[in-house]
Design an enzyme around this catalytic site. Sequence first.
Site, PDB file in Angstrom:
ATOM      1  N   SER A   1      -4.230 -65.196  -5.905  1.00 15.68           N
ATOM      2  CA  SER A   1      -4.642 -66.561  -5.730  1.00 15.68           C
ATOM      3  C   SER A   1      -6.057 -66.619  -6.193  1.00 15.68           C
ATOM      4  O   SER A   1      -6.919 -65.818  -5.968  1.00 15.68           O
ATOM      5  CB  SER A   1      -4.411 -67.155  -4.298  1.00 15.68           C
TER       6      SER A   1
ATOM      7  N   TYR B   1      -5.403 -66.125   4.801  1.00 12.41           N
ATOM      8  CA  TYR B   1      -4.887 -66.075   3.546  1.00 12.41           C
ATOM      9  C   TYR B   1      -6.221 -65.742   2.525  1.00 12.41           C
ATOM     10  O   TYR B   1      -5.883 -64.837   1.627  1.00 12.41           O
ATOM     11  CB  TYR B   1      -4.383 -67.666   3.267  1.00 12.41           C
TER      12      TYR B   1
HETATM   13  P1  NAD Z   1       7.168 -70.203  -2.004  1.00 12.62           P
HETATM   14  O1  NAD Z   1       7.169 -70.515  -0.333  1.00 12.62           O
HETATM   15  O2  NAD Z   1       7.998 -71.113  -2.879  1.00 12.62           O
HETATM   16  O3  NAD Z   1       7.925 -68.638  -2.221  1.00 12.62           O
HETATM   17  C1  NAD Z   1       7.791 -67.556  -1.336  1.00 12.62           C
HETATM   18  C2  NAD Z   1       8.650 -66.539  -1.496  1.00 12.62           C
HETATM   19  O4  NAD Z   1       8.251 -65.357  -0.634  1.00 12.62           O
HETATM   20  C3  NAD Z   1       9.907 -67.057  -1.022  1.00 12.62           C
HETATM   21  O5  NAD Z   1      10.974 -66.284  -1.961  1.00 12.62           O
HETATM   22  C4  NAD Z   1      10.188 -66.453   0.175  1.00 12.62           C
HETATM   23  O6  NAD Z   1      11.574 -66.401   0.742  1.00 12.62           O
HETATM   24  C5  NAD Z   1       9.362 -65.382   0.219  1.00 12.62           C
HETATM   25  N1  NAD Z   1       9.120 -64.685   1.384  1.00 12.62           N
HETATM   26  C6  NAD Z   1       8.314 -65.355   2.515  1.00 12.62           C
HETATM   27  N2  NAD Z   1       8.125 -64.696   3.557  1.00 12.62           N
HETATM   28  C7  NAD Z   1       8.820 -63.228   3.110  1.00 12.62           C
HETATM   29  C8  NAD Z   1       9.025 -62.209   3.780  1.00 12.62           C
HETATM   30  N3  NAD Z   1       8.588 -61.804   5.010  1.00 12.62           N
HETATM   31  N4  NAD Z   1       9.844 -61.152   3.304  1.00 12.62           N
HETATM   32  C9  NAD Z   1      10.512 -61.493   1.975  1.00 12.62           C
HETATM   33  N5  NAD Z   1      10.211 -62.339   1.414  1.00 12.62           N
HETATM   34  C10 NAD Z   1       9.472 -63.486   2.027  1.00 12.62           C
HETATM   35  O7  NAD Z   1       5.838 -70.013  -2.300  1.00 12.62           O
HETATM   36  P2  NAD Z   1       5.219 -69.764  -3.806  1.00 12.62           P
HETATM   37  O8  NAD Z   1       3.946 -70.810  -3.821  1.00 12.62           O
HETATM   38  O9  NAD Z   1       6.029 -69.370  -4.985  1.00 12.62           O
HETATM   39  O10 NAD Z   1       4.173 -68.514  -3.357  1.00 12.62           O
HETATM   40  C11 NAD Z   1       4.526 -67.144  -4.180  1.00 12.62           C
HETATM   41  C12 NAD Z   1       3.029 -66.441  -4.214  1.00 12.62           C
HETATM   42  O11 NAD Z   1       2.095 -67.156  -4.765  1.00 12.62           O
HETATM   43  C13 NAD Z   1       2.512 -66.286  -2.605  1.00 12.62           C
HETATM   44  O12 NAD Z   1       1.961 -64.933  -2.711  1.00 12.62           O
HETATM   45  C14 NAD Z   1       1.457 -67.242  -2.738  1.00 12.62           C
HETATM   46  O13 NAD Z   1       0.295 -66.934  -1.971  1.00 12.62           O
HETATM   47  C15 NAD Z   1       1.036 -66.996  -4.012  1.00 12.62           C
HETATM   48  N6  NAD Z   1       0.365 -68.265  -4.405  1.00 12.62           N
HETATM   49  C16 NAD Z   1       0.940 -69.894  -4.609  1.00 12.62           C
HETATM   50  C17 NAD Z   1       0.198 -70.664  -4.898  1.00 12.62           C
HETATM   51  C18 NAD Z   1       0.584 -72.125  -4.761  1.00 12.62           C
HETATM   52  O14 NAD Z   1      -0.061 -73.224  -5.036  1.00 12.62           O
HETATM   53  N7  NAD Z   1       1.720 -72.307  -4.604  1.00 12.62           N
HETATM   54  C19 NAD Z   1      -1.256 -70.586  -5.348  1.00 12.62           C
HETATM   55  C20 NAD Z   1      -1.877 -69.157  -5.266  1.00 12.62           C
HETATM   56  C21 NAD Z   1      -1.047 -68.199  -5.075  1.00 12.62           C
END
Ligand code: NAD
Length: 260
Positions: free
Chosen positions: A142, A155
């Site tokens: 991130s 985080y």
């Molecule tokens: P999201 O909530 O849409 O997806 C998260 C995914 O992780 C889902 O498939 C969920 O089922 C799975 N998950 C959660 N806990 C879990 C567990 N204990 N075991 C297995 N699977 C699990 O979120 P996202 O925004 O797509 O995030 C994905 C990644 O991207 C994360 O690592 C997040 O930190 C990172 N990220 C997101 C953003 C943003 O703005 N959305 C920005 C930077 C980084």
Amino acid sequence: MLKGKTALVTGSTSGIGLGIARALAAQGANIVLNGFGDTEGPKAEIAALGVKVAYHGADMSKPAEIEAMMTFAAAQFGQVDILVNNAGIQHVAKIENFPVERWDAVLAINLSSAFHATRLALPAMQAAHGGKGWGRIINVASVHGLVGSAEKSAYVAAKHGIVGLTKVTALENATTGVTCNAICPGWVLTPLVQKQVDAKAAAGGISNEQATQQLLGEKEPSMQFTTPEELGALAVFFCSPAGNNVRGVAWNMDGGWAAQ
Ligand code: NAD
């Protein structure tokens, strides 16, 4: 380009993980999906791209379940060539109020899970191509792996940690065909961020649209979300021959967030 390869994407039932799985499948990679919630929809969507797809429901906070998932992936498709450590959760609170159980969960899911999946995936990657090795490990960090924000201690600590793990993984494999890199998105409108927009709207008594503009305006100079499709394209680049010597980078796609 990735025909015959297998990609395991953690947390790929929604958001960024699903976007990356889609992009890798569009290049011909077979996919192992993981994550909670609806699994049939994502499975059907990936299968429609003409590749093989499997699903394992490992809870990424549990090392034994991660081990079972890696064994399952190898049994399904021979081996994992591309590992995308993407599963992640968020919790927002000041340090003095941060629930200890949430700290442990964020560190386990956002950081330790990548260590476990990586240590289990590496031996087969290192042995590929007659011992010269071939593999791609992509850690979805991130912009919070590069800079901090208030109320996101767990985080930010986990994401800085995964950027460090990325560098060490890249260095330990630098003379092989196994690369490891991190992707550092700014805001991406997924369920994880929608929750933060909803909280902002409720706290300020403002509309969803106003809360979205505020959220972007505080951090992201481009005033636009990065999309899962754009992040998927970056993952495809890391897997391409042009990515052979890209090692240990933390590549932000953040609308200028970290440039400020
Ligand atoms: P999201 O909530 O849409 O997806 C998260 C995914 O992780 C889902 O498939 C969920 O089922 C799975 N998950 C959660 N806990 C879990 C567990 N204990 N075991 C297995 N699977 C699990 O979120 P996202 O925004 O797509 O995030 C994905 C990644 O991207 C994360 O690592 C997040 O930190 C990172 N990220 C997101 C953003 C943003 O703005 N959305 C920005 C930077 C980084």
